[in-house]
Scaffold this motif. Sequence first.
Motif, PDB file in Angstrom:
ATOM      1  N   VAL A  45       0.836  -1.201   0.000  1.00 57.90           N
ATOM      2  CA  VAL A  45       0.000   0.000   0.000  1.00 57.90           C
ATOM      3  C   VAL A  45       0.871   1.253   0.000  1.00 57.90           C
ATOM      4  CG1 VAL A  45      -1.686   1.323   1.332  1.00 57.90           C
ATOM      5  CG2 VAL A  45      -1.930  -1.155   1.140  1.00 57.90           C
ATOM      6  N   TRP A  46       1.898   1.266   0.840  1.00 56.72           N
ATOM      7  CA  TRP A  46       2.787   2.419   0.937  1.00 56.72           C
ATOM      8  C   TRP A  46       3.527   2.659  -0.373  1.00 56.72           C
ATOM      9  CZ3 TRP A  46       3.299   6.529   3.740  1.00 56.72           C
ATOM     10  CH2 TRP A  46       4.494   7.234   3.770  1.00 56.72           C
ATOM     11  N   ALA A  47       3.981   1.576  -1.006  1.00 56.08           N
ATOM     12  CA  ALA A  47       4.705   1.716  -2.270  1.00 56.08           C
ATOM     13  C   ALA A  47       3.809   2.314  -3.352  1.00 56.08           C
ATOM     14  CB  ALA A  47       5.243   0.354  -2.716  1.00 56.08           C
ATOM     15  N   VAL A  48       2.552   1.867  -3.425  1.00 57.51           N
ATOM     16  CA  VAL A  48       1.632   2.398  -4.434  1.00 57.51           C
ATOM     17  C   VAL A  48       1.326   3.867  -4.160  1.00 57.51           C
ATOM     18  CG1 VAL A  48      -0.691   2.202  -5.398  1.00 57.51           C
ATOM     19  CG2 VAL A  48       0.636   0.136  -4.949  1.00 57.51           C
ATOM     20  N   LEU A  49       1.139   4.216  -2.889  1.00 58.10           N
ATOM     21  CA  LEU A  49       0.823   5.606  -2.549  1.00 58.10           C
ATOM     22  C   LEU A  49       1.994   6.545  -2.795  1.00 58.10           C
ATOM     23  CD1 LEU A  49      -1.182   5.149   0.776  1.00 58.10           C
ATOM     24  CD2 LEU A  49      -2.100   5.750  -1.468  1.00 58.10           C
ATOM     25  N   ARG A  50       3.211   6.037  -2.659  1.00 57.99           N
ATOM     26  CA  ARG A  50       4.396   6.887  -2.750  1.00 57.99           C
ATOM     27  C   ARG A  50       5.008   6.937  -4.141  1.00 57.99           C
ATOM     28  NH1 ARG A  50       6.003  10.524   0.830  1.00 57.99           N
ATOM     29  NH2 ARG A  50       8.187   9.995   0.451  1.00 57.99           N
ATOM     30  N   ASP A  51       4.688   5.987  -4.990  1.00 58.64           N
ATOM     31  CA  ASP A  51       5.320   5.911  -6.302  1.00 58.64           C
ATOM     32  C   ASP A  51       4.355   6.441  -7.366  1.00 58.64           C
ATOM     33  OD1 ASP A  51       6.471   5.120  -8.793  1.00 58.64           O
ATOM     34  OD2 ASP A  51       7.611   3.581  -7.746  1.00 58.64           O
ATOM     35  N   PRO A  52       4.621   7.614  -7.945  1.00 58.85           N
ATOM     36  CA  PRO A  52       3.711   8.179  -8.953  1.00 58.85           C
ATOM     37  C   PRO A  52       3.546   7.287 -10.169  1.00 58.85           C
ATOM     38  CG  PRO A  52       5.285   9.829  -8.198  1.00 58.85           C
ATOM     39  CD  PRO A  52       5.762   8.508  -7.674  1.00 58.85           C
ATOM     40  N   ARG A  53       4.597   6.509 -10.506  1.00 53.81           N
ATOM     41  CA  ARG A  53       4.493   5.638 -11.678  1.00 53.81           C
ATOM     42  C   ARG A  53       3.446   4.548 -11.466  1.00 53.81           C
ATOM     43  NH1 ARG A  53      10.958   4.982 -12.191  1.00 53.81           N
ATOM     44  NH2 ARG A  53      10.683   5.361  -9.958  1.00 53.81           N
ATOM     45  N   LEU A  54       3.404   3.985 -10.268  1.00 56.33           N
ATOM     46  CA  LEU A  54       2.418   2.936  -9.996  1.00 56.33           C
ATOM     47  C   LEU A  54       1.001   3.500  -9.946  1.00 56.33           C
ATOM     48  CD1 LEU A  54       4.154   0.719  -7.277  1.00 56.33           C
ATOM     49  CD2 LEU A  54       4.267   0.551  -9.766  1.00 56.33           C
ATOM     50  N   GLN A  55       0.865   4.740  -9.516  1.00 49.65           N
ATOM     51  CA  GLN A  55      -0.459   5.351  -9.416  1.00 49.65           C
ATOM     52  C   GLN A  55      -1.097   5.595 -10.777  1.00 49.65           C
ATOM     53  OE1 GLN A  55      -0.249   8.855  -6.954  1.00 49.65           O
ATOM     54  NE2 GLN A  55       0.952   7.806  -5.381  1.00 49.65           N
ATOM     55  N   ARG A  56      -0.290   5.549 -11.828  1.00 50.57           N
ATOM     56  CA  ARG A  56      -0.833   5.731 -13.178  1.00 50.57           C
ATOM     57  C   ARG A  56      -1.167   4.408 -13.858  1.00 50.57           C
ATOM     58  NH1 ARG A  56       3.407   9.642 -13.194  1.00 50.57           N
ATOM     59  NH2 ARG A  56       4.774   8.178 -14.283  1.00 50.57           N
ATOM     60  N   LEU A  57      -0.854   3.292 -13.203  1.00 51.30           N
ATOM     61  CA  LEU A  57      -1.075   1.979 -13.800  1.00 51.30           C
ATOM     62  C   LEU A  57      -2.264   1.298 -13.132  1.00 51.30           C
ATOM     63  CD1 LEU A  57       2.649   0.784 -13.971  1.00 51.30           C
ATOM     64  CD2 LEU A  57       1.254   1.722 -15.825  1.00 51.30           C
ATOM     65  N   PRO A  58      -3.313   0.976 -13.894  1.00 53.78           N
ATOM     66  CA  PRO A  58      -4.517   0.374 -13.306  1.00 53.78           C
ATOM     67  C   PRO A  58      -4.241  -0.877 -12.494  1.00 53.78           C
ATOM     68  CG  PRO A  58      -4.941   1.061 -15.564  1.00 53.78           C
ATOM     69  CD  PRO A  58      -3.467   1.234 -15.341  1.00 53.78           C
ATOM     70  N   MET A  59      -3.309  -1.708 -12.952  1.00 53.39           N
ATOM     71  CA  MET A  59      -3.019  -2.946 -12.241  1.00 53.39           C
ATOM     72  C   MET A  59      -2.602  -2.670 -10.803  1.00 53.39           C
ATOM     73  SD  MET A  59      -0.111  -5.779 -13.169  1.00 53.39           S
ATOM     74  CE  MET A  59       0.316  -7.094 -12.037  1.00 53.39           C
ATOM     75  N   TYR A  60      -1.796  -1.630 -10.600  1.00 51.68           N
ATOM     76  CA  TYR A  60      -1.271  -1.346  -9.263  1.00 51.68           C
ATOM     77  C   TYR A  60      -2.263  -0.543  -8.433  1.00 51.68           C
ATOM     78  CZ  TYR A  60       2.941  -3.345 -11.082  1.00 51.68           C
ATOM     79  OH  TYR A  60       3.832  -4.223 -11.630  1.00 51.68           O
ATOM     80  N   ILE A  61      -3.159   0.187  -9.073  1.00 51.88           N
ATOM     81  CA  ILE A  61      -4.256   0.817  -8.332  1.00 51.88           C
ATOM     82  C   ILE A  61      -5.116  -0.267  -7.687  1.00 51.88           C
ATOM     83  CG2 ILE A  61      -6.383   2.156  -8.560  1.00 51.88           C
ATOM     84  CD1 ILE A  61      -4.985   3.743 -10.797  1.00 51.88           C
ATOM     85  N   LEU A  62      -5.475  -1.281  -8.468  1.00 54.03           N
ATOM     86  CA  LEU A  62      -6.256  -2.385  -7.929  1.00 54.03           C
ATOM     87  C   LEU A  62      -5.452  -3.174  -6.903  1.00 54.03           C
ATOM     88  CD1 LEU A  62      -7.932  -3.659 -11.233  1.00 54.03           C
ATOM     89  CD2 LEU A  62      -9.004  -2.309  -9.423  1.00 54.03           C
ATOM     90  N   LEU A  63      -4.171  -3.352  -7.157  1.00 51.66           N
ATOM     91  CA  LEU A  63      -3.328  -4.123  -6.254  1.00 51.66           C
ATOM     92  C   LEU A  63      -3.154  -3.423  -4.908  1.00 51.66           C
ATOM     93  CD1 LEU A  63      -1.642  -6.641  -5.923  1.00 51.66           C
ATOM     94  CD2 LEU A  63       0.287  -5.439  -6.956  1.00 51.66           C
ATOM     95  N   GLY A  64      -3.015  -2.104  -4.907  1.00 56.80           N
ATOM     96  CA  GLY A  64      -2.907  -1.368  -3.660  1.00 56.80           C
ATOM     97  C   GLY A  64      -4.180  -1.485  -2.834  1.00 56.80           C
ATOM     98  N   ASN A  65      -5.341  -1.377  -3.497  1.00 55.79           N
ATOM     99  CA  ASN A  65      -6.612  -1.571  -2.798  1.00 55.79           C
ATOM    100  C   ASN A  65      -6.733  -2.995  -2.264  1.00 55.79           C
ATOM    101  OD1 ASN A  65      -8.901   0.712  -3.100  1.00 55.79           O
ATOM    102  ND2 ASN A  65      -7.476   0.861  -4.819  1.00 55.79           N
TER     103      ASN A  65
END
Length: 307
Positions: A45-65
Amino acid sequence: MNPANGTSPVTKFILLGFPSLSRLGRDLACSCTYTGTLASNLSIVWAVLRDPRLQRLPMYILLGNFAWLEVCYITTTVPQMLFDLMNPGVPISFHACFVQFYFFFSTGGTECLFLAAMALDRYLAICHPLRYPVLMSPQISWLLAASCWLVGYLWFIGPVALVSQLSFCGPNTLDHFLCDPGPLLAASCAPTPRTEQIFSTTTSLIIFGTACFTLTSYGLVVWVVLRLPTGAGRQKAFSTCTSHLAVVGLFWGSGMVTYVNPAASGGTGKLAMLFYAVTTPFRNPLIYSLRNKEMKEALRRTLLGGQ
């Protein structure tokens, strides 16, 4: 007083857990599993919230949730289990029991929906790569994630409320480590075939419905991948799905065995539930997330300060 047998209605329950196992071993195993689950999923969760690149990728948005959902999922069971292990015989109140019952099933239902949503994401990415940025934009991904949370937490309100309206005459011991429909229905004053049927139908709809959707999505993925001209392309496409399929198989397999018949109980049922409720959230980030190269790099950048 219950007019049928002269007993007082039950207002508290005692969860028996696993009395045959060593107390020290149970405490240690539950504590380590819970700590490991929190650490691994919160790191994602922290990695997705802190990494702007992951926040633009749908796979990692779902993965963080999904990782945050796993934290909520295991927290509905393990803290109460540890309390019962350290304080054997201390009852749980009627209201606390049904609060745990509701949140356990709501988070479990939400997990089914998220696994289906991630299967849809992989299907669109592999089968419709040119339209994928439009069909699964970050905005659509957040909307899909919000829908999973909303539907999951609304799905079991009616069935749980229906079970809570039953009369419980005793004994007040539940042969389980959590407030589960099997022992609760068995503790009711009279047979409850209608309530059992409603709960079983509701549970089966979300489990089998999302499982069929996921299997269909991956069936289409396999069909498309097998038609790719090169072996390298097939290997790359399959590598994005194998870990997800492992999670799907283990989660739904244990869930179907456990909840096709909500009145099932006993030692085997408790062990299956322990695997379903405690081991799965611990294992999922190891299988699904931490084997992912991009996720590992994001964790290194955010948690270790790497660039």
